[in-house]
Design an enzyme around this catalytic site. Structure first.
Site, PDB file in Angstrom:
ATOM      1  CG  ASP A 184      45.250  41.136  38.466  1.00  0.00           C
ATOM      2  OD1 ASP A 184      45.009  40.396  39.444  1.00  0.00           O
ATOM      3  OD2 ASP A 184      44.370  41.548  37.699  1.00  0.00           O
ATOM      4  CE1 TYR A 314      38.851  40.894  41.137  1.00  0.00           C
ATOM      5  CE2 TYR A 314      39.652  38.745  41.834  1.00  0.00           C
ATOM      6  CZ  TYR A 314      39.650  39.786  40.922  1.00  0.00           C
ATOM      7  OH  TYR A 314      40.452  39.732  39.814  1.00  0.00           O
ATOM      8  CG  HIS A 372      45.847  41.820  33.038  1.00  0.00           C
ATOM      9  ND1 HIS A 372      45.613  42.923  33.828  1.00  0.00           N
ATOM     10  CD2 HIS A 372      45.710  40.747  33.859  1.00  0.00           C
ATOM     11  CE1 HIS A 372      45.344  42.536  35.057  1.00  0.00           C
ATOM     12  NE2 HIS A 372      45.390  41.221  35.109  1.00  0.00           N
TER      13      HIS A 372
END
Length: 397
Positions: A184, A314, A372
């Site tokens: 990630d 982000y 993930h």
């Protein structure tokens, strides 16, 4: 949280959340206002009402945060100020001589909790099917704005800046050589470290690699059909990415463009925060993690009030997808790179794309379990992969 000597370069840290904060969380959970049930019989509209109600009710009545504190406080934790910001990290030295120092970085919606299951296998391999020569010293930092690390009050804390902070941390800990690992957000951070190659970094391992070639990225962005001539694995990767972009990445678009706006409901509603985090990768936390495991993570976000500050990462990187080779400038990485592909990840990176993206790819393997949150879900497989991947880079070789 403990009082500490702020003048010390590295200060011991212990987690001790006041009981009134836990009681306040339970009160908010008890007064949750629920939406109507979804109008479909699957999770195509998001996490289903009955499922989330079960999780949240357990969170408010059966879940025990103190057990999570015990997990954290059983490990050596520290704080140190780097680039004007306090960085929380766990530092576990192996009992084995010549252990290889390894800094591992978590992602979103994760935290250091997602890495804890690997501490035993990596630092004490002889108890987990490995040999003393496979041992690692572990450094597990919390990213800025996440968990117990400080919260940036200005802009600029992107993966490149975090990468430089991590290099400073390893130097401050006295390591003259080390390796880095991440999935990630940990993948672009580790990749940024490899790009500028700080003194002592021997190589990296990543489990969400940036392998998507520019021509594939262009088709995905336009919503076009899979190009002709793709191999079976490349076509499967394209289809997974197309599904992810069209159905499962709304969270990234929102946090990348309006982190402050989404931060208000996530900061005010425990149920809203849980739903936001549980929905990742088509509900992977609900599918592959236990309630207690994921609630440790969600509760950490709540108690540290880090829903908004974590989302800003982000915003700092909007338009720089973590899986695009060009966006992550993989062609500039000359240090050794190792990759493990886990089947439940956002996409299964094909080896053909990986070799195009990373010119010094020294290890590539596909395993049959895990997703993930690979270190969390399959710590033994994950740890075995790191042992194999980094074995050629140990200074004794």
């Amino acid at each position: 949280m403990p009082a500490a000597d702020a003048s010390a370069p590295i200060r011991p840290f212990t987690v001790n959340i006041p009981q009134e904060e836990i009681a306040g969380l339970r009160r908010r959970i008890a007064t949750t206002r629920w939406p109507d049930r979804e109008t479909v019989n699957d999770r195509s509209q998001g996490i289903q009402l009955a499922n989330l109600q079960e999780i949240v009710r357990y969170w408010g009545t059966g879940y025990d945060w103190r057990k999570a504190e015990v997990k954290l406080n059983a490990l050596p934790q520290f704080m140190t100020e780097i680039d004007g910001l306090d960085i929380h990290f766990i530092h576990v030295r192996s009992k084995h001589a010549n252990a290889l120092p390894l800094i591992m970085t978590h992602g979103w919606p994760g935290s250091v909790f997602e890495l804890l299951n690997t501490v035993g296998p990596l630092t004490n391999p002889t108890a987990h099917g490995g040999s003393p020569e496979d041992a690692f010293d572990l450094v597990l930092p919390s990213m800025p704005g996440y968990g117990f690390s400080g919260k940036p009050t200005g802009t600029g804390w992107n993966p490149d800046r975090i990468a430089r902070a991590w290099a400073e941390l390893m130097e401050r800990l006295g390591y003259t050589y080390y390796v880095a690992q991440g999935g990630d957000w940990g993948a672009p951070i580790s990749s940024a470290m490899a790009r500028y190659a700080p003194r002592g970094l021997l190589g990296i391992h990543i489990n969400l690699p940036a392998t998507i070639p520019p021509e594939i990225a262009a088709v995905l962005a336009s919503g076009g059909l899979a190009p002709a001539g793709l191999s079976e694995k490349e076509r499967a990767a394209f289809n997974s990415l197309d599904t992810f972009y069209n159905k499962y990445r709304a969270y990234a678009a929102m946090m990348g463009s309006r982190p402050q706006t989404i931060g208000y409901p996530l900061t005010d509603s425990p149920a809203g925060l849980a739903a936001w985090m549980y929905d990742y990768n088509n509900g992977e936390p609900e599918r592959l993690l236990s309630k207690d495991e994921m609630l440790d993570d969600v509760t950490l976000y709540w108690l540290t009030n880090s829903a908004t500050t974590s989302a800003r990462l982000y915003w700092e990187t909007m338009g720089q997808s973590v899986v695009l080779a060009a966006a992550q400038r993989t062609s500039e990485i000359s240090l050794p790179v190792a990759i493990t592909v886990f089947p439940e990840e956002v996409y299964r990176a094909p080896e053909t794309w990986a070799r195009r993206a990373y010119r010094n790819l020294i290890y590539f393997n596909e395993v049959d379990k895990g997703g993930h949150f690979a270190a969390w879900e399959e710590p033994e497989i994950f740890s075995a992969e790191l042992r194999a991947a980094f074995r050629p880079l140990r200074p004794s070789h």
